[in-house]
Design an enzyme around this catalytic site. Structure first.
Site, mmCIF file in Angstrom:
data_model
loop_
_atom_site.group_PDB
_atom_site.id
_atom_site.type_symbol
_atom_site.label_atom_id
_atom_site.label_comp_id
_atom_site.label_asym_id
_atom_site.label_seq_id
_atom_site.Cartn_x
_atom_site.Cartn_y
_atom_site.Cartn_z
ATOM 1 N N ASP A 262 17.390 29.637 -0.226
ATOM 2 C CA ASP A 262 15.779 28.473 -0.289
ATOM 3 C C ASP A 262 14.871 28.959 0.450
ATOM 4 O OD1 ASP A 262 13.265 28.454 -2.687
ATOM 5 O OD2 ASP A 262 14.016 26.260 -1.331
ATOM 6 N N HIS B 43 17.782 31.500 -9.933
ATOM 7 C CA HIS B 43 17.204 31.655 -8.353
ATOM 8 C C HIS B 43 18.230 31.104 -7.702
ATOM 9 C CE1 HIS B 43 14.867 30.402 -4.819
ATOM 10 N NE2 HIS B 43 15.076 29.502 -5.295
ATOM 11 N N TYR C 90 6.252 23.595 2.804
ATOM 12 C CA TYR C 90 5.218 24.695 2.180
ATOM 13 C C TYR C 90 4.140 24.702 2.908
ATOM 14 C CZ TYR C 90 8.476 25.713 -1.440
ATOM 15 O OH TYR C 90 9.210 25.701 -2.453
#
Length: 294
Positions: A102, A273, A210
């Site tokens: 990730d 994931h 982010y």
């Protein structure tokens, strides 16, 4: 069960203090977690690999007991790559096997392109090569829809509140809902992830990954003579849980031209994931096979 890891606090050249979980001895493996996780994401791999390797699972900047500098600008990819390179040096090594999942995978990709001198081998799990992700966020409508949360994270304060409320219900749901094999996370496991956000600024710091990179390095445009165009020379393994809720499998197709060194990809059909936690035995097998090759 006696766990193999111990904890250390390392101060990097930049002055950032980083907590690491460390187990074993031998060639160094640096393991970088994603969002919203912590060093504990690598528990299965540390148990398996610490018999042969010096396994170092870090709490990335902003998480857990690592320093959490205030401000979005402190979470750009160049700073995260700097942390990786400085940690390898602080541990007394010139190079290391770099592993990431990730967001940790994004930093691993970027380290292999920005600082190839410190990457012996590269292993990435469920994070697309950043050139592919950059393209998909501009040209792939399906991926744009899947990545809606990246836009949501640009809003101040609201995402932090939603993830923290009701004893981190949003965080827990993100972990549990992203698995195909249910029951992967016990309550004890989830407590480790909750603990990574006990620092009042940690959730903001994690979301700042982010905020800092969605509009800058993470979205660097290929062809702009930037680091994102550099081919990766380190032998590379990509492990991909095919039923990823956030990232389409098509992001992994036709990647061979992005490397000058050996590249291999292993798909795991019945995983989501959180692949290294959902299918640890198979992931560990693929890692061992990759590291055993000359």
């Amino acid at each position: 069960m006696t766990e193999p890891w111990r904890f250390e606090k390392i101060t990097l050249k930049s002055g950032l203090a980083m907590r690491i979980a460390r187990a074993g001895a031998g060639p160094p493996i640096i393991m970088m977690h994603g969002f919203p996780e912590c060093w504990y994401s690598w528990r299965h791999q540390m148990r398996e690999l610490s018999g042969r390797f010096d396994c170092v699972a870090l709490e990335m900047r902003g998480y857990g007991e690592s320093d959490a500098p205030v401000g979005v600008a402190n979470y750009t990819l160049d700073k995260l790559v700097g942390d990786t390179a400085e940690l390898i040096e602080a541990l007394g090594h010139r190079r290391a096997i770099v592993v990431g999942h990730d967001w940790g995978g994004a930093v691993a990709w970027a380290t292999a392109m920005m600082r190839p001198d410190v990457v012996e081998r590269l292993i990435v799990m469920n994070c697309p090569h950043l050139e592919r992700m950059s393209h998909a966020l501009r040209r792939n409508p399906r991926q744009m829809i899947r990545s809606w949360y990246m836009l949501f994270f640009q809003i101040p304060r609201l995402p932090e509140w939603m993830l923290r409320r009701r004893n981190y219900e949003g965080l827990v749901n993100a972990l549990r809902n992203g698995t195909i094999q249910k029951g992967v996370f016990t309550e004890s496991d989830l407590d480790y992830f909750r603990a990574a956000f006990r620092n009042p600024y940690s959730m903001t710091a994690a979301i700042n990954y982010y905020r800092a990179n969605f509009r800058t390095g993470f979205m660097a445009r290929p062809g702009s003579d930037s680091w994102i165009d550099r081919k990766i020379s380190a032998p590379t393994l990509l492990i991909w849980g095919e039923q990823d809720f956030a990232l389409g499998k098509e992001l992994t197709y036709g990647m061979e031209g992005l490397f000058t060194g050996p590249f291999d990809i292993k798909y795991i059909a019945d995983s989501g994931h959180w692949v290294q936690q959902e299918k640890p035995e198979l992931v560990n097998q693929y890692i061992r096979e990759f590291l055993d090759r000359r």
